[in-house]
Structure formats: structure tokens, C-alpha cells
Design an enzyme around this catalytic site. Sequence first.
Site, short mmCIF file in Angstrom:
data_model
loop_
_atom_site.label_atom_id
_atom_site.label_comp_id
_atom_site.label_asym_id
_atom_site.label_seq_id
_atom_site.Cartn_x
_atom_site.Cartn_y
_atom_site.Cartn_z
N ASP A 18 0.83 -1.20 0.00
CA ASP A 18 0.00 0.00 0.00
C ASP A 18 0.87 1.26 0.00
OD1 ASP A 18 -2.32 1.45 0.00
OD2 ASP A 18 -2.68 1.27 2.16
N ASN A 20 1.50 3.34 -2.97
CA ASN A 20 2.08 3.78 -4.25
C ASN A 20 1.52 5.13 -4.70
OD1 ASN A 20 3.53 1.41 -4.40
ND2 ASN A 20 2.17 0.43 -5.88
N ARG A 22 -0.13 7.50 -2.95
CA ARG A 22 0.19 8.60 -2.04
C ARG A 22 1.67 9.00 -2.17
NH1 ARG A 22 -1.50 6.15 3.36
NH2 ARG A 22 -1.53 4.23 2.14
N ASN A 66 -10.25 -2.89 -6.71
CA ASN A 66 -9.46 -1.97 -7.53
C ASN A 66 -10.06 -1.72 -8.91
OD1 ASN A 66 -6.21 -3.05 -6.27
ND2 ASN A 66 -7.55 -1.42 -5.57
N TRP A 67 -10.98 -2.60 -9.34
CA TRP A 67 -11.65 -2.36 -10.63
C TRP A 67 -12.48 -1.09 -10.58
CZ3 TRP A 67 -9.79 -4.71 -14.61
CH2 TRP A 67 -9.34 -6.02 -14.53
N ARG A 190 -5.75 -2.12 8.38
CA ARG A 190 -6.84 -3.01 8.02
C ARG A 190 -6.32 -4.09 7.06
NH1 ARG A 190 -8.30 2.03 5.77
NH2 ARG A 190 -7.93 2.14 3.52
#
Length: 246
Positions: A18, A20, A22, A66-67, A190
Site C-alpha cells: 500500500d 504507491n 500517495r 481496484n476495478w 486493516r
Amino acid sequence: MNKLDKNRIPRHIAIIMDGNGRWATERNQPRAVGHQAGVETVRKITAECVRLGVKYLTLYTFSTENWNRPAEEVAALMGLMLESLKDDLLMKNNVRLEVIGDMERLPKEVREATLKVVDETKNNSNMSLVLALSYSSKWEITEAVKQIARETRDQQLTVAEIDEELVSKRLATADMPDPELLIRTGGELRISNFLLWQIAYSELYFCNTYWPDFSEEHLHEAIANYQSRQRRFGKTEAQVEEESKK
């Protein structure tokens, strides 16, 4: 690195990569630049896991959710997937590629290129690099339930035969051990619908570092933290200590 117990390296590490987007935004760059930088981190961490003796590395590459991202970002990610599959990282490190997820939703070109690499690397033996592509744990468990229901309907199974082991064998990870360590980068706390069944007893490690900045040293820190914990699986601390003396 020198503090790690070489005999207690996790056999299976799963990573939620997680940060990328930002990472790129904070540098006034398009999100696609962050994803490209993230691919470089995949190369480094894969090679380091091989060196450490990890046998399975599962990366949350593209989730079912993510789709829902902007079409241009999804297209960029798919293009990046195609480019990264041309890398010689796997053959150079004797790594086998495996994929879990709803492959039918992937663009045909990406699906065929991925399956081609899976076939080309199937005899590699140092480590399995498992890409969770178009994957969600709820999707995976739902598919397993459907399969068990069909087998029960067709009298291949009885209800009495359905247990935890059977469910595990109907999951996409049936041929893999469950992860001992789950790492999430980027500061979020999470699981995001990732390997929910498989991580029932995994050790969880969260760090604030964005994935493009996650280094071999960060990996060592995560493993050292894992090795500092006592894994009890429902037993008492005294029981575990007693068993370790045997």
C-alpha cells in the site's frame, strides 16, 4: 540482518503493498509513477526473500475492489503488469510464478501473458511468488462454498465430510501453507479483504512506510518483529515454553 534467526524465517510471507499512489502524489507525480516505483520494490523484496529462504511470497497486486478505480489508472496498472512480466527476475532467481484471483476479469492480453510466465517458471524451485490478481478473499471463499455445494449436490461429498481442512483445499491457496507473517505498508490498519481465511493465525505487521520506499532493511525489521513474538495458537505461554524444551 545479523539479528535474524535464520532458523525461524517465515516460510510464507504475505504483503499488502500500500502507498504507491500517495507516494507519487506527495511528489507531485501521477499515480502511475508510484505504481512503477512499486514494481522496483517488488523486484528488491522478491530477491531478498529468496536470499533469506522464504518459500512463498504472496503479494496483493490488484484487488477486486481496484476495478472501481479510474479507468486510466486501471489501464496503466494493466500495462505495467505486462511490462513487469517481461522481467528476468523470476528465472534469474529460480522463482516460480503463481496467480490467485478471478483471472477471467483481466484483459485477454494480460491474462495470456501471465499464464505464459506461470507455465515457463513452473519448474523453478527456490520460491513461489504468488500474485493476488483481481482477488478478494470474499470472492475466494464464495467460490469455495459454491464448489462444495455442487459436490454435495452431486453426492461427491456428504455434509459430515465438510470440515476446515476440506474448505482449505477448495481455496485458491490449497497447495500453499498459510502465511506466518502478513505485512501491510502505507500506514493503514486493516486487512482489506485479503486472505481472510488463511491469516487466522498469522502475525500482523503494519508500518507507515509507503511501498515504493519499503527496503530490504524494512523487511528485516518486520521479520525480526515476527521472531520476537510467541506463537501460541490458543495455548498458554507456559505450554508453549514447555513444548519448546522437548
